[in-house]
Design an enzyme around this catalytic site. Sequence first.
Site, PDB file in Angstrom:
ATOM      1  N   LYS A  35       0.863  -1.173   0.000  1.00 39.37           N
ATOM      2  CA  LYS A  35       0.000   0.000   0.000  1.00 39.37           C
ATOM      3  C   LYS A  35       0.901   1.225   0.000  1.00 39.37           C
ATOM      4  O   LYS A  35       2.066   1.157   0.415  1.00 39.37           O
ATOM      5  CB  LYS A  35      -0.859   0.011   1.283  1.00 39.37           C
ATOM      6  CG  LYS A  35      -2.116   0.818   1.183  1.00 39.37           C
ATOM      7  CD  LYS A  35      -3.263   0.033   0.568  1.00 39.37           C
ATOM      8  CE  LYS A  35      -4.508   0.858   0.456  1.00 39.37           C
ATOM      9  NZ  LYS A  35      -5.642   0.091  -0.062  1.00 39.37           N
TER      10      LYS A  35
ATOM     11  N   GLY B 144     -27.046   0.303   2.596  1.00 36.50           N
ATOM     12  CA  GLY B 144     -26.293   0.927   1.500  1.00 36.50           C
ATOM     13  C   GLY B 144     -26.662   0.325   0.158  1.00 36.50           C
ATOM     14  O   GLY B 144     -26.430  -0.864  -0.082  1.00 36.50           O
TER      15      GLY B 144
ATOM     16  N   GLY C  49     -25.565   1.258  -2.994  1.00 38.64           N
ATOM     17  CA  GLY C  49     -24.680   1.807  -4.030  1.00 38.64           C
ATOM     18  C   GLY C  49     -24.394   0.740  -5.066  1.00 38.64           C
ATOM     19  O   GLY C  49     -25.209  -0.141  -5.333  1.00 38.64           O
ATOM     20  N   HIS C  50     -23.196   0.821  -5.653  1.00 42.15           N
ATOM     21  CA  HIS C  50     -22.828  -0.108  -6.735  1.00 42.15           C
ATOM     22  C   HIS C  50     -23.000  -1.569  -6.320  1.00 42.15           C
ATOM     23  O   HIS C  50     -23.545  -2.365  -7.065  1.00 42.15           O
ATOM     24  CB  HIS C  50     -21.367   0.118  -7.130  1.00 42.15           C
ATOM     25  CG  HIS C  50     -21.150   1.420  -7.812  1.00 42.15           C
ATOM     26  ND1 HIS C  50     -20.770   2.559  -7.135  1.00 42.15           N
ATOM     27  CD2 HIS C  50     -21.270   1.768  -9.102  1.00 42.15           C
ATOM     28  CE1 HIS C  50     -20.670   3.550  -8.000  1.00 42.15           C
ATOM     29  NE2 HIS C  50     -20.968   3.109  -9.194  1.00 42.15           N
ATOM     30  N   VAL C  51     -22.528  -1.907  -5.142  1.00 44.79           N
ATOM     31  CA  VAL C  51     -22.568  -3.307  -4.723  1.00 44.79           C
ATOM     32  C   VAL C  51     -23.916  -3.640  -4.064  1.00 44.79           C
ATOM     33  O   VAL C  51     -24.542  -4.653  -4.386  1.00 44.79           O
ATOM     34  CB  VAL C  51     -21.400  -3.626  -3.756  1.00 44.79           C
ATOM     35  CG1 VAL C  51     -21.449  -5.085  -3.327  1.00 44.79           C
ATOM     36  CG2 VAL C  51     -20.062  -3.315  -4.408  1.00 44.79           C
TER      37      VAL C  51
ATOM     38  N   TYR D 267     -26.953  -2.374  -4.293  1.00 45.91           N
ATOM     39  CA  TYR D 267     -28.157  -2.480  -5.137  1.00 45.91           C
ATOM     40  C   TYR D 267     -28.127  -3.775  -5.953  1.00 45.91           C
ATOM     41  O   TYR D 267     -29.142  -4.469  -6.082  1.00 45.91           O
ATOM     42  CB  TYR D 267     -28.317  -1.266  -6.069  1.00 45.91           C
ATOM     43  CG  TYR D 267     -29.761  -1.133  -6.513  1.00 45.91           C
ATOM     44  CD1 TYR D 267     -30.675  -0.402  -5.749  1.00 45.91           C
ATOM     45  CD2 TYR D 267     -30.226  -1.798  -7.641  1.00 45.91           C
ATOM     46  CE1 TYR D 267     -32.013  -0.330  -6.112  1.00 45.91           C
ATOM     47  CE2 TYR D 267     -31.561  -1.732  -8.009  1.00 45.91           C
ATOM     48  CZ  TYR D 267     -32.449  -0.989  -7.248  1.00 45.91           C
ATOM     49  OH  TYR D 267     -33.781  -0.928  -7.593  1.00 45.91           O
TER      50      TYR D 267
HETATM   51  P1  NAD Z   1     -21.012   3.169  -3.146  1.00 44.42           P
HETATM   52  O1  NAD Z   1     -20.394   4.434  -2.739  1.00 44.42           O
HETATM   53  O2  NAD Z   1     -21.423   2.966  -4.568  1.00 44.42           O
HETATM   54  O3  NAD Z   1     -22.297   2.880  -2.239  1.00 44.42           O
HETATM   55  C1  NAD Z   1     -22.369   3.106  -0.866  1.00 44.42           C
HETATM   56  C2  NAD Z   1     -23.823   3.436  -0.543  1.00 44.42           C
HETATM   57  O4  NAD Z   1     -23.970   3.519   0.860  1.00 44.42           O
HETATM   58  C3  NAD Z   1     -24.299   4.756  -1.130  1.00 44.42           C
HETATM   59  O5  NAD Z   1     -25.547   4.585  -1.747  1.00 44.42           O
HETATM   60  C4  NAD Z   1     -24.406   5.678   0.099  1.00 44.42           C
HETATM   61  O6  NAD Z   1     -25.392   6.650  -0.041  1.00 44.42           O
HETATM   62  C5  NAD Z   1     -24.750   4.666   1.174  1.00 44.42           C
HETATM   63  N1  NAD Z   1     -24.430   5.054   2.539  1.00 44.42           N
HETATM   64  C6  NAD Z   1     -23.375   5.757   2.998  1.00 44.42           C
HETATM   65  N2  NAD Z   1     -23.416   5.871   4.343  1.00 44.42           N
HETATM   66  C7  NAD Z   1     -24.526   5.207   4.748  1.00 44.42           C
HETATM   67  C8  NAD Z   1     -25.105   4.939   6.005  1.00 44.42           C
HETATM   68  N3  NAD Z   1     -24.567   5.389   7.137  1.00 44.42           N
HETATM   69  N4  NAD Z   1     -26.250   4.219   6.057  1.00 44.42           N
HETATM   70  C9  NAD Z   1     -26.821   3.755   4.917  1.00 44.42           C
HETATM   71  N5  NAD Z   1     -26.306   3.975   3.689  1.00 44.42           N
HETATM   72  C10 NAD Z   1     -25.174   4.688   3.604  1.00 44.42           C
HETATM   73  O7  NAD Z   1     -19.990   2.008  -2.696  1.00 44.42           O
HETATM   74  P2  NAD Z   1     -19.884   0.536  -3.265  1.00 44.42           P
HETATM   75  O8  NAD Z   1     -18.922   0.503  -4.387  1.00 44.42           O
HETATM   76  O9  NAD Z   1     -21.246  -0.031  -3.436  1.00 44.42           O
HETATM   77  O10 NAD Z   1     -19.172  -0.193  -2.034  1.00 44.42           O
HETATM   78  C11 NAD Z   1     -19.886  -0.461  -0.851  1.00 44.42           C
HETATM   79  C12 NAD Z   1     -18.913  -0.814   0.259  1.00 44.42           C
HETATM   80  O11 NAD Z   1     -18.129  -1.935  -0.122  1.00 44.42           O
HETATM   81  C13 NAD Z   1     -17.919   0.296   0.592  1.00 44.42           C
HETATM   82  O12 NAD Z   1     -17.662   0.251   1.966  1.00 44.42           O
HETATM   83  C14 NAD Z   1     -16.674  -0.121  -0.171  1.00 44.42           C
HETATM   84  O13 NAD Z   1     -15.493   0.362   0.452  1.00 44.42           O
HETATM   85  C15 NAD Z   1     -16.745  -1.627  -0.076  1.00 44.42           C
HETATM   86  N6  NAD Z   1     -16.063  -2.307  -1.173  1.00 44.42           N
HETATM   87  C16 NAD Z   1     -16.437  -2.039  -2.438  1.00 44.42           C
HETATM   88  C17 NAD Z   1     -15.779  -2.672  -3.489  1.00 44.42           C
HETATM   89  C18 NAD Z   1     -16.184  -2.406  -4.900  1.00 44.42           C
HETATM   90  O14 NAD Z   1     -15.684  -3.082  -5.794  1.00 44.42           O
HETATM   91  N7  NAD Z   1     -17.071  -1.450  -5.169  1.00 44.42           N
HETATM   92  C19 NAD Z   1     -14.753  -3.589  -3.224  1.00 44.42           C
HETATM   93  C20 NAD Z   1     -14.414  -3.867  -1.888  1.00 44.42           C
HETATM   94  C21 NAD Z   1     -15.081  -3.209  -0.874  1.00 44.42           C
END
Ligand code: NAD
Length: 347
Positions: free
Chosen positions: A81, A180, A182-184, A186
């Site tokens: 990192k 939450g 978001g991307h994952v 939903y």
């Molecule tokens: P994202 O930013 O697309 O979605 C996160 C969602 O959580 C958003 O809709 C946001 O409005 C909501 N949110 C934030 N704070 C909140 C709360 N206190 N209560 C309820 N909802 C809340 O992120 P993502 O890409 O979907 O990733 C989700 C999680 O998984 C993150 O913690 C990310 O670090 C982790 N992660 C993601 C990936 C990836 O490939 N996208 C890989 C490893 C880990």
Amino acid sequence: MSLKIEEIKIDGYERVVYAQVPEVGLSAIVAIHNTNLGPACGGIRLLPYASKEEALRDVLRLSKGMSYKSALAGVCFGGGKSVIIQDPSKKDPALFQAFGEFVASFGGKYIAAKDMNTTSEDLLEVKKKTHHVLGIDGMEKSSGDPSPVTARGVYRALEATVEFLNGSRSLSGVRVAIQGLGHVGYSLAERVKEGGGEIWVTDVEARRVEKAVAELGAHPVSKDGIYDVECDIFAPCAIGAILNAGTVERLRCRAVVGAANNQLATPEDGLRLHERGIVYAPDYAVNSGGIINVYQEFEGYDSAKALDKADHIYDTVAEILRRAKDQGIAPFIVADQLAEERLYGVH
Ligand code: NAD
């Protein structure tokens, strides 16, 4: 430009280096925790750390975490990192080019990627000085957005946990509370719905909740109320440290499986879950689709292969839960043991 380098000796770490380029204000640390399985891959985190010591603590913790995550994911990456001590509003191309020279000095032992406050544009500047950069959006053969692969892996982890609880991986009738959308999150909600499960959802953005209600028939829940939902699986897919002294006692689920990083505020919270009989699928095993996706870029990107490899998260989570049950210990401890076996068992 003159790169001033200082080697920092840290037990258990292969190499930790602090670099400065005063002309462009670069002050950065690269930590290589372990390269037994392959070159150390990990993102560049840019934050206005209060001190070099604070930055060092963060990069040591994060690089070790990457070794464990890659080992569990079964990819041939080691753990590394980097951190740049900088106010995000003051970053500029010269800073990242200087950082690129720093990365080049590792001769491929450290491979940089995106992390907090670094973008594909920043990585393009790094790439002007070194080839050892992965995950630049829009470039030919880039692994791009990891979310679809992460979501596939989270779903497989969910199936493995449901199988552990019910003796069948079917999601029919399984109640899942998702924090939450978001991307994952939903995408997970869509898959659970397809599989015949029932969903409760929350998000700080009301429109995301409304969409899930309209499209998937989800039950809306308040931001705080998600911890009190009586369900089979609580799926944290928003932020870290949500399993803490204030929430673990409230949970009315049988298991926790979600994408968020660093879900346990402290190791004691993992023990608390265990004592309450709540099965916790360790976050870094569940969400390793992201590193699996980047690793495919290293091998020559193929999205179908990345998705196929994310399916193995099912086996990893199943093995962790089985061993934890056999040994009567918390799954997060078993995940570390399994990662260490893979990390230190190779020659
Ligand atoms: P994202 O930013 O697309 O979605 C996160 C969602 O959580 C958003 O809709 C946001 O409005 C909501 N949110 C934030 N704070 C909140 C709360 N206190 N209560 C309820 N909802 C809340 O992120 P993502 O890409 O979907 O990733 C989700 C999680 O998984 C993150 O913690 C990310 O670090 C982790 N992660 C993601 C990936 C990836 O490939 N996208 C890989 C490893 C880990």
